[in-house]
Enzyme design. Structure first.
Site, mmCIF file in Angstrom:
data_model
loop_
_atom_site.group_PDB
_atom_site.id
_atom_site.type_symbol
_atom_site.label_atom_id
_atom_site.label_comp_id
_atom_site.label_asym_id
_atom_site.label_seq_id
_atom_site.Cartn_x
_atom_site.Cartn_y
_atom_site.Cartn_z
ATOM 1 N N CYS A 116 0.817 -1.221 0.000
ATOM 2 C CA CYS A 116 0.000 0.000 0.000
ATOM 3 C C CYS A 116 0.850 1.271 0.000
ATOM 4 C CB CYS A 116 -0.937 -0.010 1.196
ATOM 5 S SG CYS A 116 -1.976 -1.469 1.230
ATOM 6 N N HIS A 257 -3.262 6.957 2.230
ATOM 7 C CA HIS A 257 -3.726 5.641 1.760
ATOM 8 C C HIS A 257 -5.082 5.365 2.405
ATOM 9 C CE1 HIS A 257 -4.202 1.491 1.042
ATOM 10 N NE2 HIS A 257 -3.850 1.113 2.257
ATOM 11 N N ASN A 287 -10.264 -0.081 0.219
ATOM 12 C CA ASN A 287 -8.793 -0.007 0.245
ATOM 13 C C ASN A 287 -8.257 -0.673 -1.030
ATOM 14 O OD1 ASN A 287 -6.092 -0.628 0.614
ATOM 15 N ND2 ASN A 287 -6.312 -1.189 2.767
HETATM 16 O O1 UT7 Z 1 -3.870 -1.418 3.643
HETATM 17 C C1 UT7 Z 1 -3.012 -1.838 4.639
HETATM 18 C C2 UT7 Z 1 -3.240 -1.136 5.886
HETATM 19 N N1 UT7 Z 1 -4.356 -1.723 6.598
HETATM 20 C C3 UT7 Z 1 -4.900 -1.080 7.600
HETATM 21 O O2 UT7 Z 1 -4.530 0.027 7.877
HETATM 22 C C4 UT7 Z 1 -5.957 -1.765 8.412
HETATM 23 C C5 UT7 Z 1 -5.856 -1.323 9.850
HETATM 24 N N2 UT7 Z 1 -6.850 -1.954 10.716
HETATM 25 C C6 UT7 Z 1 -8.148 -1.612 10.687
HETATM 26 O O3 UT7 Z 1 -8.552 -0.782 9.896
HETATM 27 C C7 UT7 Z 1 -9.072 -2.217 11.706
HETATM 28 O O4 UT7 Z 1 -8.317 -2.904 12.670
HETATM 29 C C8 UT7 Z 1 -10.114 -3.219 11.075
HETATM 30 C C9 UT7 Z 1 -11.121 -2.457 10.230
HETATM 31 C C10 UT7 Z 1 -9.387 -4.244 10.208
HETATM 32 C C11 UT7 Z 1 -10.861 -3.940 12.162
HETATM 33 O O5 UT7 Z 1 -11.522 -2.993 13.011
HETATM 34 P P1 UT7 Z 1 -11.452 -3.114 14.603
HETATM 35 O O6 UT7 Z 1 -12.266 -2.041 15.160
HETATM 36 O O7 UT7 Z 1 -9.982 -3.186 14.956
HETATM 37 O O8 UT7 Z 1 -12.176 -4.497 14.851
HETATM 38 P P2 UT7 Z 1 -11.617 -5.790 15.601
HETATM 39 O O9 UT7 Z 1 -10.639 -6.511 14.730
HETATM 40 O O10 UT7 Z 1 -11.188 -5.393 16.966
HETATM 41 O O11 UT7 Z 1 -12.933 -6.669 15.710
HETATM 42 C C12 UT7 Z 1 -14.034 -6.262 16.539
HETATM 43 C C13 UT7 Z 1 -15.142 -7.278 16.417
HETATM 44 C C14 UT7 Z 1 -14.671 -8.728 16.597
HETATM 45 O O12 UT7 Z 1 -15.687 -9.419 17.287
HETATM 46 P P3 UT7 Z 1 -15.541 -9.690 18.860
HETATM 47 O O13 UT7 Z 1 -14.281 -10.478 19.019
HETATM 48 O O14 UT7 Z 1 -15.479 -8.340 19.508
HETATM 49 O O15 UT7 Z 1 -16.797 -10.453 19.171
HETATM 50 C C15 UT7 Z 1 -14.617 -9.250 15.194
HETATM 51 O O16 UT7 Z 1 -14.813 -10.642 15.116
HETATM 52 O O17 UT7 Z 1 -15.721 -7.221 15.121
HETATM 53 C C16 UT7 Z 1 -15.748 -8.530 14.537
HETATM 54 N N3 UT7 Z 1 -15.583 -8.380 13.087
HETATM 55 C C17 UT7 Z 1 -16.622 -8.225 12.249
HETATM 56 N N4 UT7 Z 1 -17.951 -8.205 12.439
HETATM 57 C C18 UT7 Z 1 -18.728 -8.027 11.347
HETATM 58 C C19 UT7 Z 1 -14.423 -8.319 12.393
HETATM 59 N N5 UT7 Z 1 -14.695 -8.129 11.091
HETATM 60 C C20 UT7 Z 1 -16.040 -8.072 10.976
HETATM 61 C C21 UT7 Z 1 -16.918 -7.896 9.889
HETATM 62 N N6 UT7 Z 1 -18.230 -7.861 10.110
HETATM 63 N N7 UT7 Z 1 -16.458 -7.710 8.621
#
Ligand code: UT7
Length: 332
Positions: A116, A257, A287
């Protein structure tokens, strides 16, 4: 090859128009997710995916042709093509296919892989060739088709990515419009974000075993990458501004990005930059990896928001891990 001045100008942009949009609602019929979760956690509402007719080369070529036309040049004027991509049509490189497709017969072409951050790394690479007088006119393309490599059953990654291509033409000029840059890598965090080759043993003779593996779908530790982005991106932007002798308030447009709206907002807040100067099109594209910055730049240029002489700060970050920033003034 013509010897030019020591400066670099940014004189045209272009991006590809993909036909197929995949909304969050459509995606929620494929995997256990919802429009509500995706849009509130990321800002993404839809992404585009390449159809069976489109390839990395065809979309990169489309973006390239538009950038060359916008710069009032012809493909024969291009001396160098740098194609930033992590999803080539051919692991030997796709840039030469783009060179042939657009008829840039005088250009040398090669791929550059920095995920990226690829577009920012590509701009910095192109600038070195221009500043040394080696090449006069360089096309930098950022293009990725991550839809090829996501696991559509992994909701933690598949909802984030989309396909796209964007390009910019850079040219030698007397007054340097690349005001500053910084690029970085930290391979100790490589395991946070991968599209990795997994080897399988393939016995060849009684004594020798070779390998015949495959690439496995994208894996990401989202929280780690998030933490990395919100600390490193403001830092690299501040350093780049410092080197250029400028302050954050001098920036007309901040193009990051497009990974997550929350990351964009956090960086703008840290720089004390008003939201009106923060470029965001992730609701429409998701993205798109190396393509996200040039697509956003092209959309802002074509809609007349970015004006000649305005200052743009861009920052890419992602797998590697890699990150970097470039500060430039738009136009001839
Ligand atoms: O391009 C390269 C650079 N990439 C990035 O910069 C990505 C950086 N990271 C992020 O943008 C965020 O960490 C994400 C968008 C990937 C994830 O967001 P988050 O707020 O960190 O969510 P999380 O991983 O802490 O997950 C929270 C909850 C989890 O459930 P529990 O364990 O709290 O019950 C996940 O299982 O959300 C759940 N979850 C979803 N639920 C519905 C994760 N993905 C999904 C989904 N739909 N797609």
């Amino acid at each position: 090859m013509i010897n030019g001045g020591a400066g670099v100008a940014f004189i045209g942009s272009g991006s590809a128009q993909l036909e197929t949009a995949l909304s969050n609602d459509m995606l929620s019929r494929v995997v256990d997710t919802s429009d509500e979760w995706i849009s509130t956690r990321t800002g993404i509402r839809q992404r585009h995916v390449a159809n069976g007719e489109e390839s990395l080369a065809s979309l990169a070529a489309q973006a390239a042709q538009r950038a060359i036309s916008a710069a009032n040049l012809t493909p024969g004027d291009i001396d160098l093509i740098v194609l930033a991509t992590s999803t080539p049509d051919d692991l030997f490189g796709t840039a030469c296919q783009v060179q042939a497709a657009i008829g840039a017969t005088s250009a040398v072409a090669f791929d550059l892989t920095a995920a990226c951050s690829g577009f920012v790394f590509g701009v910095v690479t192109a600038a070195q060739f221009i500043r040394t007088g080696t090449y006069q006119t360089v096309l930098v393309i950022g293009a990725d088709l991550l839809s090829r490599w996501v696991d559509w059953q992994d909701r933690t990654t598949c909802v984030l990515f989309g396909d796209g291509a964007g390009a910019v033409v850079m040219q030698a000029c007397d007054r340097d419009r690349l005001l500053g840059f910084e690029i970085h890598s930290d391979g100790s965090m490589n395991g946070c974000l991968n599209l990795a080759y997994t080897a399988a043993a393939a016995p060849l003779t009684d004594e020798i075993s070779t390998q015949k593996g495959t690439f496995t779908a994208i894996t990401m530790n989202g929280r780690e990458v998030y933490r990395f982005a919100v600390s490193r991106v403001p830092e690299v932007l501040e350093k780049t501004l410092f080197h250029a002798g400028l302050a954050a308030d001098d920036i007309d447009w901040l193009i990051l990005h497009q990974a997550n709206q929350r990351i964009l907002d956090a960086v703008a807040k840290r720089l004390k930059l008003p939201n009106e100067r923060l470029v965001s099109n992730m609701a429409k594209h998701g993205n798109t990896s190396a393509a996200s910055i040039p697509i956003a730049l092209d959309e802002w240029v074509r809609t007349g928001k970015v004006l000649p002489g305005q200052k743009i700060a861009m920052s890419g970050f992602g797998a590697g891990l890699t990150w970097g920033a470039a500060l430039l003034e738009w136009g001839r």
